[in-house]
Structures are given as C-alpha cells and as structure tokens.
Design a protein around this motif. Structure first.
Motif, PDB file in Angstrom:
ATOM      1  N   VAL A  93     -17.632 -29.416   2.525  1.00 25.40           N
ATOM      2  CA  VAL A  93     -17.186 -28.750   1.523  1.00 25.40           C
ATOM      3  C   VAL A  93     -16.990 -27.359   1.557  1.00 25.40           C
ATOM      4  O   VAL A  93     -16.763 -26.222   1.058  1.00 25.40           O
ATOM      5  CB  VAL A  93     -18.263 -29.103   0.329  1.00 25.40           C
ATOM      6  CG1 VAL A  93     -18.242 -30.457  -0.057  1.00 25.40           C
ATOM      7  CG2 VAL A  93     -19.479 -28.285   0.612  1.00 25.40           C
TER       8      VAL A  93
ATOM      9  N   ASN B 216     -20.034 -22.642   0.115  1.00 23.75           N
ATOM     10  CA  ASN B 216     -20.260 -23.250  -1.224  1.00 23.75           C
ATOM     11  C   ASN B 216     -21.640 -24.111  -1.249  1.00 23.75           C
ATOM     12  O   ASN B 216     -21.914 -24.185  -2.321  1.00 23.75           O
ATOM     13  CB  ASN B 216     -18.955 -24.525  -1.237  1.00 23.75           C
ATOM     14  CG  ASN B 216     -17.709 -23.947  -1.516  1.00 23.75           C
ATOM     15  OD1 ASN B 216     -17.464 -22.684  -2.076  1.00 23.75           O
ATOM     16  ND2 ASN B 216     -16.632 -24.643  -1.123  1.00 23.75           N
TER      17      ASN B 216
ATOM     18  N   PRO C 280     -10.861 -20.084  -7.844  1.00 20.93           N
ATOM     19  CA  PRO C 280     -10.929 -21.520  -7.571  1.00 20.93           C
ATOM     20  C   PRO C 280     -12.186 -21.938  -7.182  1.00 20.93           C
ATOM     21  O   PRO C 280     -12.548 -21.624  -6.157  1.00 20.93           O
ATOM     22  CB  PRO C 280      -9.860 -21.921  -6.710  1.00 20.93           C
ATOM     23  CG  PRO C 280      -8.855 -20.636  -6.697  1.00 20.93           C
ATOM     24  CD  PRO C 280      -9.769 -19.595  -6.968  1.00 20.93           C
ATOM     25  N   LEU C 281     -12.684 -23.015  -7.846  1.00 20.84           N
ATOM     26  CA  LEU C 281     -13.966 -23.403  -7.805  1.00 20.84           C
ATOM     27  C   LEU C 281     -14.038 -24.715  -6.488  1.00 20.84           C
ATOM     28  O   LEU C 281     -14.997 -24.663  -6.116  1.00 20.84           O
ATOM     29  CB  LEU C 281     -14.698 -24.039  -9.153  1.00 20.84           C
ATOM     30  CG  LEU C 281     -15.066 -23.006 -10.272  1.00 20.84           C
ATOM     31  CD1 LEU C 281     -15.432 -23.484 -11.392  1.00 20.84           C
ATOM     32  CD2 LEU C 281     -15.862 -21.752  -9.577  1.00 20.84           C
ATOM     33  N   ARG C 282     -13.055 -25.208  -6.476  1.00 21.17           N
ATOM     34  CA  ARG C 282     -13.000 -26.248  -5.613  1.00 21.17           C
ATOM     35  C   ARG C 282     -12.391 -25.850  -4.114  1.00 21.17           C
ATOM     36  O   ARG C 282     -12.288 -26.570  -3.358  1.00 21.17           O
ATOM     37  CB  ARG C 282     -11.904 -27.521  -6.231  1.00 21.17           C
ATOM     38  CG  ARG C 282     -12.553 -27.964  -7.215  1.00 21.17           C
ATOM     39  CD  ARG C 282     -11.613 -28.950  -7.724  1.00 21.17           C
ATOM     40  NE  ARG C 282     -12.388 -29.883  -8.951  1.00 21.17           N
ATOM     41  CZ  ARG C 282     -11.571 -30.926  -9.584  1.00 21.17           C
ATOM     42  NH1 ARG C 282     -10.554 -31.573  -8.844  1.00 21.17           N
ATOM     43  NH2 ARG C 282     -12.084 -31.619 -10.616  1.00 21.17           N
ATOM     44  N   ALA C 283     -12.103 -24.466  -3.870  1.00 19.16           N
ATOM     45  CA  ALA C 283     -11.717 -24.275  -2.626  1.00 19.16           C
ATOM     46  C   ALA C 283     -12.769 -24.371  -1.353  1.00 19.16           C
ATOM     47  O   ALA C 283     -14.010 -24.062  -1.899  1.00 19.16           O
ATOM     48  CB  ALA C 283     -11.519 -22.711  -2.540  1.00 19.16           C
ATOM     49  N   ARG C 284     -12.445 -24.734  -0.345  1.00 22.12           N
ATOM     50  CA  ARG C 284     -13.368 -25.106   0.736  1.00 22.12           C
ATOM     51  C   ARG C 284     -13.616 -23.811   1.436  1.00 22.12           C
ATOM     52  O   ARG C 284     -12.679 -23.386   2.140  1.00 22.12           O
ATOM     53  CB  ARG C 284     -12.771 -26.206   1.523  1.00 22.12           C
ATOM     54  CG  ARG C 284     -13.865 -26.550   2.929  1.00 22.12           C
ATOM     55  CD  ARG C 284     -13.054 -27.630   3.538  1.00 22.12           C
ATOM     56  NE  ARG C 284     -14.098 -28.195   4.709  1.00 22.12           N
ATOM     57  CZ  ARG C 284     -14.469 -27.547   5.689  1.00 22.12           C
ATOM     58  NH1 ARG C 284     -13.739 -26.289   5.783  1.00 22.12           N
ATOM     59  NH2 ARG C 284     -15.292 -27.986   6.526  1.00 22.12           N
TER      60      ARG C 284
END
Length: 442
Positions: free
Chosen positions: A314, A318, A437-441
């Motif tokens: 991830v 993060n 963006p919270l889902r960016a790796r």
C-alpha cells in the motif's frame, strides 16, 4: 593508454576509474583496488528476489544486529553506569546519544562513498574502529573513558558500516524493498535481545569488563562474515557532489527529513529510561527492568516486519502515518502507568510500534529516491538530519527528569508531543507528494 586509443567495450582503464584528468598517484592506485571494477557495465534492474538479494537482507540484518542491537541495549549500560559511577542519568545518556549521533551523522559522507564504489574500504575500516571502541569500553573505569570509547569510537565505526550497508541493500530490491529493509532492521531487535541476555548472564559472574569483551567477540565474528559476503551491485557513481543539496528543494523529502528529526527526538526516550522508571517509580528489581528492555526489543522484530510487508503493498508513507500516531498515543499513555503489569503492557505495545518507526523510516526515504545510484547519499543525508535529534533527545529527557525532581512526567509529555508533531509533518509530506487522494499508493 593513449587518449587516441579506443578502450575495449565494457572495460574502464585503471587510473581513469577514480579521478579524471588528474595524475595517477599512490593513493589513487590504492583506492582503485577497493572500488567496484565494472563501472561501465549496466547490471540491469534490481533482482528483487532470489538468493543473492535475500542473503544481503540477512547480512545487513547482522550488521544492524551489531550496530543498533548494541545501541538499543544502552538502557542496560545506562542503569549500570549511573549505579557504579555515581553520574547523573542525563550525563550518562550523552554516551549513548553521542554514539547514535555519529552513527547517523556521518551517513551523508559514508553513503556517498558507497555510491562512489568504496563500500568495502569503509566497511573494513568501520568494523575495526567499531571493535576497538567496544574493547576499549571494557577497559573503561571513568565517565570520560566511556565517552571516548563507547560514545565516539564505537559511534564512528557504526557510522562507517550502517548507512552504506542499508544503502547497498536498497539497490537489490524494488517491489519488495520495504520488506527487505524491515528484515534488515530486525537486527536491532535480535541484537537488542542477545546483548542484554549476555549481560544478564555474565555480569554477575565475570564482571563488566569480560561481559563487554564477550559482546565484542560476538560482533567480531559477525563483521568478518558480512565483510566477506556483502557485495555492491551497482557500478560506482563517480560524478556528482558529496551532498545532494537539491534533494532539500523537494518539499516531500524536506518534510520527511523534518519528520525523522521529530520522531527520533522522542523514540529513544523509553528505551533509555524504561528500566530506571521501573525501579525508581514502581520499585521493580534489576532483573525485571532488564526483562522489560528485552521484551521491548524482542517485540520489535514483528514490529519491523509486518508494517514493512504491508508497506510494499500500500506504500510506506501510508503505513508510516498510523504507526506514528499510535506511538505518540502510547507515550502519553505511559504517564498513567502505575503498576508493573501496566508497564509490561506498555513495553509490548510501544516496542512494537516504535520498531515500526525505525524500520519504516529508511523505507520511506528510499521510496522518494528515483535514481538507485543516489540511494546511499540521500539516505545518509536524511540520517544526518536525524542525528542531531538523537544527540540531544535522551539527554534532554534526562534533564527533564531531574527538573521534575526524579519524576518522569515532563519527559513523557515531551516525547509524546514530539511524536505528535512528527505525525503532523508526515501528513503534510503525503499531501505534498500526492495531494488529497486517500487511496494513492505512496
């Protein structure tokens, strides 16, 4: 060789390998023997798996066993020195802080030396200096002896081997880099178990001097093995400055360096003072205080491996952020501990997440480096920034304990607040890298 003659493809003429347009001299010839020879050969992308790559992860684990395992055991030395030398805790902590400071601080130069092809030379010299420091510590009978031997000499030796080894390992991995660095960083935990165990068993039987010498012989055997089998993968990077100042113009890198400073200002407070807190505040025995330190170091192994394994899936940043905030909360929770059972629980949870910080920080810095040939110097620069925090953090914590008349509250709040500030700067670093963006790796 004439300038007009054409060199055979893939072969770099000896003498041109190190310095261009300068006369060949004795030093150049000597250094050319320890540099990576195939500077014109492209080794291709990192193998990322296989025996060679993972064996280097194990070898760097052993290097960190010797450096950070020994450093993380300083809480044991802290207790012994305060009791036998009758020196204030804040003064004794300068010995450990100076050792950590030098281990980190000279990383900029030793990391750049690794990039330039001098890994073997620096590793051998560093191993010798490290061992001289350990064996001279065994002969120390005064505070200033310890400052020179354990603080300065061992610290310089550690700095010569630590950053180049971590930088070298990062060149063997890409997709599994965080896990490999976590496995290597686990040496801090295994060393933090072995060295206190040696002390607990031998200190009452053979005394301080021979206990430290046994540690030195263990370290000597490990460094011989690592020196033989560790091998640079990339050709030397001859051009470029010693310090990549342009890295600090990258906002994300700058914020991560600041985050590292704030985190490492606080993270060692518990490692240094947990034992004395157990005895002075809760009335624990010497054996219990040592076992608490062993536990806090021991749980660091899964604390380094699991977050780093997740980080490869991830993104290291993060994972880094939640680990920081949990560690900060645990330092604040320490202020409420009033029993031995509560202290055991704190040691387990804090040791796990503090290890995550130590294991993830180099992975985060490495993830911000696109050119693997600059891995050593950029990692070393970040560690050099961190070094000033490790130099001042534990003595400042000791001074706060003295200021509070032997109570630990001021030091605990200081450590928790520094950790919380690091959480904030890390959030800003993530925002600077990828935005909202919270889902960016990342």
């Amino acid at each position: 060789m004439n300038k007009d003659e054409e060199a055979e493809p893939g072969v770099v003429p000896l003498g041109e390998e190190i310095l261009e347009k300068t006369p060949t001299n004795t030093l150049t010839k000597a250094l050319s023997q320890v540099r990576t020879r195939d500077s014109a050969v492209d080794p291709g992308p990192p193998p990322d798996r296989g025996f060679t790559a993972w064996s280097h992860a194990i070898l760097v684990h052993l290097v960190i066993f010797n450096t950070w395992g020994y450093i993380n055991s300083f809480g044991l030395f802290q207790t012994y020195y305060v009791r036998t030398l009758h020196v204030p805790p804040s003064a004794v902590s300068w010995v450990g802080s100076l050792q950590i400071f030098l281990t980190f601080f000279i990383g900029t130069w030793t990391g750049r030396a690794m990039d330039a092809g001098f890994f073997k030379l620096f590793f051998v010299v560093g191993s010798i200096v490290q061992l001289v420091g350990v064996f001279m510590t065994s002969l120390s009978t005064r505070y200033w002896h310890l400052l020179l031997a354990q603080g300065i000499c061992t610290g310089i030796g550690n700095g010569f081997v630590f950053v180049p080894s971590v930088g070298l390992l990062s060149t063997y991995f890409l997709n599994n880099r965080a896990l490999a660095l976590g496995l290597a960083a686990g040496g801090s935990s295994t060393g933090g178990l072995v060295f206190p165990a040696i002390a607990e068993r031998l200190l009452p039987q053979v005394g301080f001097a021979w206990t430290v010498r046994v540690m030195g012989f263990v370290m000597m055997g490990i460094m011989v093995i690592c020196g033989i089998f560790m091998k640079p993968r990339l050709p030397p990077r001859k051009s470029g400055p010693i310090v990549e100042w342009s890295a600090f113009s990258e906002l994300t890198y700058l914020l991560i360096a600041l985050t590292g400073f704030l985190l490492f200002w606080a993270v060692y407070f518990a490692f240094y003072y947990l034992g004395s807190f157990a005895r002075d505040t809760l009335g624990a025995s010497q054996s219990t205080s040592i076992n608490l330190l062993l536990t806090m170091n021991g749980v660091g192994l899964p604390g380094r491996l699991i977050p780093n394994y997740i980080a490869d899936r991830v993104g290291p940043l993060n994972v880094f952020i939640p680990v920081i905030i949990i560690t900060s909360m645990m330092l604040y929770c320490w202020t409420a501990v009033s029993s031995i059972a509560g202290l055991w629980a704190f040691a387990v949870v804090y040791g796990t997440f503090a290890a995550g910080i130590q294991g993830l920080f180099p992975a985060v810095v490495s993830s911000l480096t696109d050119d693997p040939k600059k891995a050593g110097v950029r990692l070393g620069m970040a560690f050099s920034v961190v070094s000033f925090a490790t130099l001042s953090g534990p003595p400042l914590g000791g001074a706060l304990i003295q200021r509070d008349n032997g109570d630990y509250l001021y030091g605990q709040i200081f450590a928790g607040t520094c950790m919380l500030a690091g959480f904030v700067t890390c959030l800003f670093a993530r925002f600077a890298k990828v935005g909202k963006p919270l889902r960016a790796r990342v």
